[in-house]
Design a protein around this motif. Structure first.
Motif, PDB file in Angstrom:
ATOM      1  N   ALA A   1       0.905  -1.274   0.062  1.00 37.74           N
ATOM      2  CA  ALA A   1       0.232   0.021  -0.016  1.00 37.74           C
ATOM      3  C   ALA A   1       0.935   1.199   0.049  1.00 37.74           C
ATOM      4  N   TRP A   2       2.041   1.288   0.704  1.00 37.39           N
ATOM      5  CA  TRP A   2       2.969   2.426   0.913  1.00 37.39           C
ATOM      6  C   TRP A   2       3.684   2.633  -0.318  1.00 37.39           C
ATOM      7  N   ARG A   3       3.898   1.397  -1.284  1.00 32.81           N
ATOM      8  CA  ARG A   3       4.542   1.593  -2.321  1.00 32.81           C
ATOM      9  C   ARG A   3       3.899   2.234  -3.556  1.00 32.81           C
ATOM     10  N   LEU A   4       2.362   2.053  -3.671  1.00 36.93           N
ATOM     11  CA  LEU A   4       1.550   2.586  -4.156  1.00 36.93           C
ATOM     12  C   LEU A   4       1.114   3.965  -4.243  1.00 36.93           C
ATOM     13  N   ASP A   5       1.669   4.624  -3.099  1.00 35.44           N
ATOM     14  CA  ASP A   5       1.372   5.979  -2.772  1.00 35.44           C
ATOM     15  C   ASP A   5       1.911   6.862  -3.933  1.00 35.44           C
ATOM     16  N   ARG A   6       3.074   6.273  -4.602  1.00 37.86           N
ATOM     17  CA  ARG A   6       3.581   7.335  -5.725  1.00 37.86           C
ATOM     18  C   ARG A   6       2.749   7.570  -6.807  1.00 37.86           C
ATOM     19  N   LEU A   7       1.589   6.848  -6.849  1.00 39.21           N
ATOM     20  CA  LEU A   7       0.514   6.642  -7.970  1.00 39.21           C
ATOM     21  C   LEU A   7      -0.657   7.425  -7.510  1.00 39.21           C
ATOM     22  N   ARG A   8      -0.660   7.995  -6.235  1.00 40.72           N
ATOM     23  CA  ARG A   8      -2.000   8.645  -5.696  1.00 40.72           C
ATOM     24  C   ARG A   8      -2.657   9.641  -6.694  1.00 40.72           C
ATOM     25  N   TRP A   9      -1.615  10.308  -7.285  1.00 40.37           N
ATOM     26  CA  TRP A   9      -2.149  11.609  -8.070  1.00 40.37           C
ATOM     27  C   TRP A   9      -1.906  11.227  -9.705  1.00 40.37           C
ATOM     28  N   VAL A  10      -1.923  10.112  -9.966  1.00 40.57           N
ATOM     29  CA  VAL A  10      -2.147   9.812 -11.520  1.00 40.57           C
ATOM     30  C   VAL A  10      -3.262   9.329 -11.784  1.00 40.57           C
ATOM     31  N   PRO A  11      -4.106  10.108 -12.678  1.00 35.60           N
ATOM     32  CA  PRO A  11      -5.325   9.873 -13.050  1.00 35.60           C
ATOM     33  C   PRO A  11      -5.680   8.585 -13.552  1.00 35.60           C
ATOM     34  N   ARG A  12      -6.742   7.934 -13.241  1.00 33.93           N
ATOM     35  CA  ARG A  12      -7.159   6.761 -13.721  1.00 33.93           C
ATOM     36  C   ARG A  12      -7.085   6.529 -15.506  1.00 33.93           C
ATOM     37  N   THR A  13      -7.506   7.383 -16.223  1.00 31.52           N
ATOM     38  CA  THR A  13      -7.174   7.301 -17.627  1.00 31.52           C
ATOM     39  C   THR A  13      -5.726   7.202 -17.864  1.00 31.52           C
ATOM     40  N   THR A  14      -4.872   7.740 -17.200  1.00 28.48           N
ATOM     41  CA  THR A  14      -3.380   7.594 -17.554  1.00 28.48           C
ATOM     42  C   THR A  14      -3.027   6.208 -17.129  1.00 28.48           C
ATOM     43  N   LEU A  15      -3.305   5.759 -16.040  1.00 29.47           N
ATOM     44  CA  LEU A  15      -3.044   4.373 -15.362  1.00 29.47           C
ATOM     45  C   LEU A  15      -3.411   3.390 -16.493  1.00 29.47           C
ATOM     46  N   ALA A  16      -4.624   3.801 -17.107  1.00 28.38           N
ATOM     47  CA  ALA A  16      -5.202   2.498 -17.987  1.00 28.38           C
ATOM     48  C   ALA A  16      -4.325   2.620 -19.249  1.00 28.38           C
ATOM     49  N   GLU A  17      -4.004   3.888 -19.763  1.00 28.61           N
ATOM     50  CA  GLU A  17      -3.071   3.952 -20.871  1.00 28.61           C
ATOM     51  C   GLU A  17      -1.747   3.164 -20.606  1.00 28.61           C
ATOM     52  N   ILE A  18      -1.215   3.464 -19.586  1.00 30.23           N
ATOM     53  CA  ILE A  18      -0.195   2.921 -19.165  1.00 30.23           C
ATOM     54  C   ILE A  18       0.073   1.367 -19.213  1.00 30.23           C
ATOM     55  N   VAL A  19      -0.930   0.883 -18.393  1.00 31.95           N
ATOM     56  CA  VAL A  19      -1.317  -0.566 -18.487  1.00 31.95           C
ATOM     57  C   VAL A  19      -1.624  -1.209 -19.951  1.00 31.95           C
ATOM     58  N   GLN A  20      -2.445  -0.530 -20.623  1.00 28.49           N
ATOM     59  CA  GLN A  20      -2.538  -1.187 -21.876  1.00 28.49           C
ATOM     60  C   GLN A  20      -1.625  -0.908 -22.977  1.00 28.49           C
ATOM     61  N   ARG A  21      -1.008   0.104 -22.801  1.00 31.15           N
ATOM     62  CA  ARG A  21       0.440   0.175 -23.684  1.00 31.15           C
ATOM     63  C   ARG A  21       1.387  -0.768 -23.269  1.00 31.15           C
ATOM     64  N   ASP A  22       1.962  -0.800 -22.108  1.00 25.21           N
ATOM     65  CA  ASP A  22       3.083  -1.645 -21.499  1.00 25.21           C
ATOM     66  C   ASP A  22       2.941  -2.927 -20.602  1.00 25.21           C
ATOM     67  N   GLY A  23       1.767  -3.128 -20.373  1.00 23.26           N
ATOM     68  CA  GLY A  23       1.409  -4.274 -19.830  1.00 23.26           C
ATOM     69  C   GLY A  23       1.824  -5.658 -20.416  1.00 23.26           C
ATOM     70  N   SER A  24       2.472  -6.477 -19.726  1.00 22.11           N
ATOM     71  CA  SER A  24       2.989  -7.702 -20.497  1.00 22.11           C
ATOM     72  C   SER A  24       1.846  -8.549 -21.031  1.00 22.11           C
ATOM     73  N   CYS A  25       0.742  -8.497 -20.128  1.00 18.36           N
ATOM     74  CA  CYS A  25      -0.359  -9.270 -20.433  1.00 18.36           C
ATOM     75  C   CYS A  25      -1.149  -8.679 -21.514  1.00 18.36           C
ATOM     76  N   MET A  26      -1.044  -7.681 -21.903  1.00 14.39           N
ATOM     77  CA  MET A  26      -1.546  -6.811 -22.876  1.00 14.39           C
ATOM     78  C   MET A  26      -1.007  -7.094 -24.231  1.00 14.39           C
ATOM     79  N   SER A  27       0.277  -7.668 -24.218  1.00 20.21           N
ATOM     80  CA  SER A  27       0.972  -8.089 -25.561  1.00 20.21           C
ATOM     81  C   SER A  27       0.842  -9.504 -25.926  1.00 20.21           C
TER      82      SER A  27
END
Length: 118
Positions: free
Chosen positions: A10-36
């Motif tokens: 939970a502490w490690r995820l704090d760095r992502l607290r202010w990243v919008p969900r749309t940005t997180l979704a774009e990052i995961v879709q673009r760079d996620g290993s399971c997406m390729s």
């Protein structure tokens, strides 16, 4: 999972607290290993009987956006999370969820938003 491990995640995820969900979704879709992975790719462990934790480990091994994926899933599904996200099985994420909530608000709030799932 023990409490210290959950608190650490939970502490490690704090760095992502202010990243919008749309940005997180774009990052995961673009760079996620399971997406390729394509439907013609067959994992070497196909047919093995794996626990959910073993499956999470295998699916997400080496993925560069595990934290982003986990943060996105906790925001979108919350305690109703299912499947494998962020290298954690659903029961581990369900245990993590209350610790994650204690870390404070996120930029988009905590409400579920299933439309942004990668």
């Amino acid at each position: 999972m023990n409490d210290l491990w959950l608190i650490t995640i939970a502490w490690r995820l704090d760095r992502l607290r202010w990243v919008p969900r749309t940005t997180l979704a774009e990052i995961v879709q673009r760079d996620g290993s399971c997406m390729s992975v394509t439907t013609t790719d067959e994992p070497s462990w196909q047919g093995e009987h794996l626990t959910n934790r073993e499956l999470a480990t295998r699916l997400c091994e080496g993925c560069p956006v595990q934290d982003e994926c986990l943060e996105l899933e906790l925001r979108t599904a919350g305690e109703h999370t299912v499947g494998v996200w962020g290298a954690l099985a659903e029961d581990d994420r369900q245990q993590l969820h209350p610790y994650w909530l204690q870390r404070g608000d996120r930029v988009d709030g905590r409400e579920a938003d299933g439309g942004l799932r990668p």
